[in-house]
Design an enzyme around this catalytic site. Structure first.
Site, PDB file in Angstrom:
ATOM      1  N   ASP A 263       0.872  -1.172   0.000  1.00 52.64           N
ATOM      2  CA  ASP A 263       0.000   0.000   0.000  1.00 52.64           C
ATOM      3  C   ASP A 263       0.910   1.224   0.000  1.00 52.64           C
ATOM      4  O   ASP A 263       1.765   1.360   0.871  1.00 52.64           O
ATOM      5  CB  ASP A 263      -0.851  -0.021   1.278  1.00 52.64           C
ATOM      6  CG  ASP A 263      -2.169   0.706   1.126  1.00 52.64           C
ATOM      7  OD1 ASP A 263      -2.197   1.707   0.400  1.00 52.64           O
ATOM      8  OD2 ASP A 263      -3.157   0.276   1.756  1.00 52.64           O
TER       9      ASP A 263
ATOM     10  N   ASP B 288      -2.942   4.692  -2.750  1.00 53.15           N
ATOM     11  CA  ASP B 288      -3.946   5.342  -1.906  1.00 53.15           C
ATOM     12  C   ASP B 288      -4.393   6.680  -2.522  1.00 53.15           C
ATOM     13  O   ASP B 288      -3.542   7.452  -2.995  1.00 53.15           O
ATOM     14  CB  ASP B 288      -3.285   5.590  -0.541  1.00 53.15           C
ATOM     15  CG  ASP B 288      -4.239   6.081   0.518  1.00 53.15           C
ATOM     16  OD1 ASP B 288      -5.026   5.272   1.007  1.00 53.15           O
ATOM     17  OD2 ASP B 288      -4.184   7.279   0.867  1.00 53.15           O
TER      18      ASP B 288
ATOM     19  N   GLU C 122      -6.665   3.708  -6.040  1.00 57.68           N
ATOM     20  CA  GLU C 122      -7.898   4.025  -5.314  1.00 57.68           C
ATOM     21  C   GLU C 122      -8.410   5.369  -5.810  1.00 57.68           C
ATOM     22  O   GLU C 122      -7.715   6.375  -5.712  1.00 57.68           O
ATOM     23  CB  GLU C 122      -7.620   4.097  -3.807  1.00 57.68           C
ATOM     24  CG  GLU C 122      -8.883   4.340  -3.010  1.00 57.68           C
ATOM     25  CD  GLU C 122      -8.642   4.841  -1.586  1.00 57.68           C
ATOM     26  OE1 GLU C 122      -9.472   4.565  -0.727  1.00 57.68           O
ATOM     27  OE2 GLU C 122      -7.631   5.526  -1.339  1.00 57.68           O
TER      28      GLU C 122
ATOM     29  N   HIS D 277     -10.814  -1.795   4.679  1.00 60.03           N
ATOM     30  CA  HIS D 277     -10.636  -1.240   6.030  1.00 60.03           C
ATOM     31  C   HIS D 277     -11.375   0.089   6.168  1.00 60.03           C
ATOM     32  O   HIS D 277     -11.398   0.665   7.242  1.00 60.03           O
ATOM     33  CB  HIS D 277      -9.143  -1.042   6.296  1.00 60.03           C
ATOM     34  CG  HIS D 277      -8.534  -0.032   5.381  1.00 60.03           C
ATOM     35  ND1 HIS D 277      -8.469  -0.206   4.010  1.00 60.03           N
ATOM     36  CD2 HIS D 277      -8.015   1.186   5.623  1.00 60.03           C
ATOM     37  CE1 HIS D 277      -7.927   0.857   3.471  1.00 60.03           C
ATOM     38  NE2 HIS D 277      -7.633   1.720   4.408  1.00 60.03           N
ATOM     39  N   ASP D 278     -11.946   0.596   5.071  1.00 59.48           N
ATOM     40  CA  ASP D 278     -12.668   1.874   5.099  1.00 59.48           C
ATOM     41  C   ASP D 278     -14.186   1.693   5.072  1.00 59.48           C
ATOM     42  O   ASP D 278     -14.928   2.679   5.084  1.00 59.48           O
ATOM     43  CB  ASP D 278     -12.277   2.725   3.882  1.00 59.48           C
ATOM     44  CG  ASP D 278     -10.849   3.226   3.967  1.00 59.48           C
ATOM     45  OD1 ASP D 278     -10.345   3.399   5.089  1.00 59.48           O
ATOM     46  OD2 ASP D 278     -10.237   3.444   2.904  1.00 59.48           O
TER      47      ASP D 278
HETATM   48  C1  NOJ Z   1      -7.684   6.044   1.858  1.00 61.10           C
HETATM   49  C2  NOJ Z   1      -7.357   4.992   2.852  1.00 61.10           C
HETATM   50  O1  NOJ Z   1      -7.889   3.782   2.422  1.00 61.10           O
HETATM   51  C3  NOJ Z   1      -7.897   5.484   4.176  1.00 61.10           C
HETATM   52  O2  NOJ Z   1      -7.880   4.498   5.168  1.00 61.10           O
HETATM   53  C4  NOJ Z   1      -7.128   6.698   4.583  1.00 61.10           C
HETATM   54  O3  NOJ Z   1      -7.703   7.263   5.731  1.00 61.10           O
HETATM   55  C5  NOJ Z   1      -7.137   7.763   3.475  1.00 61.10           C
HETATM   56  N1  NOJ Z   1      -6.944   7.203   2.178  1.00 61.10           N
HETATM   57  C6  NOJ Z   1      -6.030   8.747   3.699  1.00 61.10           C
HETATM   58  O4  NOJ Z   1      -4.796   8.155   3.436  1.00 61.10           O
END
Ligand code: NOJ
Length: 541
Positions: A99, A200, A242, A316-317
C-alpha cells in the site's frame, strides 16, 4: 482483445496488519503474525496480498500517515521480517501488493519536519503552502476528516494543505524532485520483491488548490504515466489506484492498457447506494437496490475491452457487507455466500477483506468511547456541534464507521479470539465464539469453503474472467441476476438479494455450477423459486 494478464485470474486478499494476527503479545498484529497464517491464505486460494501500510507512522490515521517510506514500523516488525514475508509468500505462490500513500506523508516525515522550518528550506516545496493569517484560511476547501483543509503553521506564518488529517500534509506533485524521490522509493520496494502497488487516494495527487480542484486534476494522468515509466512499467507487476472520484470515462484513462498507467482502478460508485445523493456517507438512506445493480452493470459494460475494475464489498474503510446489505442474524451464512456470488461472478479482479471469508460482522458499538478512528471521532463532535441528536449520530456511526472493519480477526474461541496473547489494541467482536476461522474450517458448508470454491472457479473458468456481462431484470426489486458469455458458453448468475422468497423466470435448462443451497445437478429455469438470499451460478445446456 486485451493481452492476458495473471492478475485477471487472481483474487486479492487485503490484510489490515494491526488487526490480523499478533505474534509477540503486544496486542497489535504484526508481520510475523501474517507469516504464521500463510497456510490459511494458501488454503483459501488467494493469489495476492494487499498489505495495508506497515511503514513507520505516528498512527494518526493507522499507518496512512507514513513517516518513513523505506522502513517498517517497530510495532509490525523489522525489515528482515518483511523480507522473510516476501520470500515465504513467493515460495507459496502469493504476491505482495504494498500500500503506497503518495498523496501525503505524516507531518513527522523528515521532509515535512524540514519543510516547515523556513520558507527557503530545500524541502519547502515538497508540500503545499499558502499565505494567510492566523484567522484567515487561503480558501474554504475542507478535509475529509472534518474542518478546513488548511492548517496554520506558526514557524513561518503560512498554511499547509491537508486533505486528510492535519498530521497528513499533502505532497506537492508539481515538484519534480519530490516525484523523483517517490520513484526511487518505489524501485526500492520493487527490488525487494514486491509484485504490486495499491495507490492510496491517487485521484487527488493532481490537485490545484487555488482553483479548488481536488480530484482528477489536469496533470494526474501525466504523473501516472511518468510513474509507470520510471518504476513498474517494464515489470510484470500489478497496480491498482484508489479513486473515489472516477466515472467510467475516467476509469478507462487509468486502466486502458495502451495508456500505460495502472492495471486497474478501485472505485466506489456502487458503494454509495445507501447514502443521500450529494451528501456525506453518514447521511443514510435505505439501500437503493436498483441503483446498485445498474451502477455495477454500467461499469461492466463501459470497461468491456477498454479497462479493468476491482470488485469489492469491503475494505478497512467500509463497514462489514454482511451487516450492511446482507443479514447478520438468522441468514448470515446464506447472505454472506450470496454477496460473494454476486461479486465474484462479475468481470474484474475480486478483493476479499480479512474476515469477510468467514462472514465477520459489524461491531455492536454503544458509545462514542468505543471508536478509535479519527474520522468517526471527528464526525461525532462536528455533528454534535451542528445540533444533530446523539441517536442519529450513533446510528450513522454504527452503520458506516470504518472501525466496524478494524476489529481483530477472529481465529478461534480461545482467549482474545486467538488474535493475541496480550491485550488487543482494539475491541474483539463478542461474536467470536460463533464466528471464527477454526469453526469455519471444520464445517464443510462454511462461508470459507464457499469463497474457496469461488476463487478456484476464477482460476479454472475463463468465462468468469473474460466473458461478457449482461444484467438481467434490471428493474426487479429483489433479484440480482446476470449473464456471462464466452465462446460457446453461457453462464447465468441468479441471486435473491433479500430475505423474502421470490421467483425468477427465464427459459431452458441449466447445469448448476455453484449454489448456497442444496440443488439438483440440473435445474429448469422456467420458474425458479428463490429462497432467502439464495444464489445460483449455472450453465445453460
Ligand atoms: C484512503 C485509505 O484507504 C484510508 O484508510 C485513509 O484514511 C485515506 N486514504 C487517507 O490516506
Amino acid at each position: 482483445m486485451m493481452k492476458e494478464k495473471w492478475w485477471k485470474h487472481s483474487v486479492v486478499y487485503q490484510i489490515y496488519p494491526r488487526s490480523f494476527c499478533d505474534s509477540n503479545a503486544d496486542g497489535i498484529g504484526d508481520i510475523n503474525g501474517i507469516r504464521s497464517k500463510l497456510w490459511y491464505l494458501k488454503e483459501l486460494g488467494i493469489d495476492i496480498i494487499w498489505l495495508s501500510p506497515v511503514y513507520p507512522s505516528p498512527n494518526a490515521d493507522n499507518g496512512y500517515d507514513i513517516s518513513d517510506y523505506y522502513g517498517i514500523s517497530s510495532e509490525f516488525g523489522t525489515i528482515e521480517d518483511m523480507k522473510k514475508l516476501i520470500q515465504e509468500c513467493e515460495n507459496c505462490g502469493i504476491n505482495i501488493m504494498m500500500d503506497l500513500v503518495l498523496n501525503h506523508t505524516s507531518d513527522e516525515h523528515t521532509w515535512f519536519i524540514e519543510a516547515k522550518k523556513s520558507i527557503n528550506n530545500p524541502y519547502r516545496d515538497y508540500y503545499i503552502w499558502r499565505k494567510g493569517n492566523a484567522d484567515n484560511e487561503p480558501n474554504d476547501m475542507t478535509s475529509c476528516f472534518g474542518g478546513s483543509a488548511w492548517e496554520y503553521s506558526q514557524e513561518t506564518g503560512e498554511y499547509y494543505l491537508h486533505f486528510y488529517h492535519k498530521k497528513q500534509p499533502d505532497l506537492n506533485w508539481e515538484n519534480e524532485k519530490m516525484r523523483a524521490e517517490i520513484w526511487s522509493m518505489m524501485n526500492y520496494w520493487i527490488d525487494m520483491g514486491v509484485r504490486g502497488f495499491r495507490l492510496d487516494v491517487i485521484d487527488v495527487i493532481g490537485k490545484i488548490p487555488d482553483q479548488k480542484i481536488k480530484e482528477n486534476g489536469p496533470k494526474l494522468h501525466n504523473y501516472l504515466q511518468e510513474m509507470n515509466k520510471k518504476t513498474f512499467g517494464s515489470k510484470d507487476m500489478v497496480t491498482v489506484g484508489e479513486c473515489w472520484g472516477a466515472d467510467t470515462e475516467i476509469g478507462k484513462l487509468y486502466s486502458a492498457p495502451d495508456r500505460k498507467e495502472l492495471d486497474m482502478i478501485f472505485q466506489f460508485e456502487q458503494m454509495q447506494a445507501d447514502q443521500i445523493e450529494g451528501k456525506q456517507k453518514w447521511d443514510l438512506k435505505p439501500l437503493d437496490f436498483i441503483y446498485l445493480k445498474n451502477t455495477f452493470a454500467k461499469w461492466q459494460r463501459e470497461l468491456e475491452g477498454k479497462g479493468w475494475n476491482s470488485l469489492f464489498w469491503n475494505s478497512h474503510d467500509l463497514p462489514r457487507i454482511v451487516s450492511r446489505w446482507g443479514n447478520d442474524k438468522q441468514y448470515r451464512v446464506e447472505a454472506a455466500k450470496m454477496l460473494a456470488t454476486v461479486l465474484h461472478g462479475m468481470k474484474g479482479t475480486p478483493y476479499i477483506y480479512q474476515g469477510e471469508e468467514i462472514g465477520m460482522t459489524n461491531y455492536p458499538f454503544s458509545t462514542i468511547e468505543d471508536f478509535a478512528d479519527i474520522e468517526a471521532i471527528n464526525m461525532y463532535y462536528e455533528r454534535k456541534q451542528m445540533g444533530y441528536s446523539e441517536k442519529d449520530i450513533m446510528k450513522s456511526l454504527c452503520t458506516k464507521a470504518r472501525d466496524n472493519a478494524r476489529t481483530p480477526m477472529q481465529w478461534n474461541t480461545s482467549y482474545q479470539a486467538g488474535f493475541t496473547e496480550g491485550t488487543p489494541w482494539y475491541h474483539i467482536n463478542p461474536n467470536y465464539t460463533k464466528i471464527n476461522v477454526e469453526m469455519a474450517l471444520e464445517d464443510k458448508n462454511s462461508i470459507f469453503y464457499y469463497y474457496q470454491k469461488l476463487i478456484k472457479l476464477r482460476k479454472e473458468e475463463d468465462i468468469l474472467v473474460y466473458g461478457t456481462f449482461e444484467l438481467l431484470c434490471p428493474e426487479d426489486k429483489h433479484i440480482f441476476a446476470y449473464i456471462r458469455k464466452w465462446n460457446e458458453k453461457i453462464w447465468i448468475v441468479i441471486c435473491n438479494f433479500y430475505e423474502k422468497s421470490t421467483e425468477f423466470l427465464y427459459s431452458g435448462k441449466a447445469k448448476v455450477i455453484l449454489s448456497n443451497y442444496k440443488q439438483e445437478t440440473t435445474i429448469s429455469l422456467e420458474q425458479i423459486k428463490l429462497r432467502p438470499y439464495e444464489a445460483i451460478i449455472c450453465e445453460l445446456i
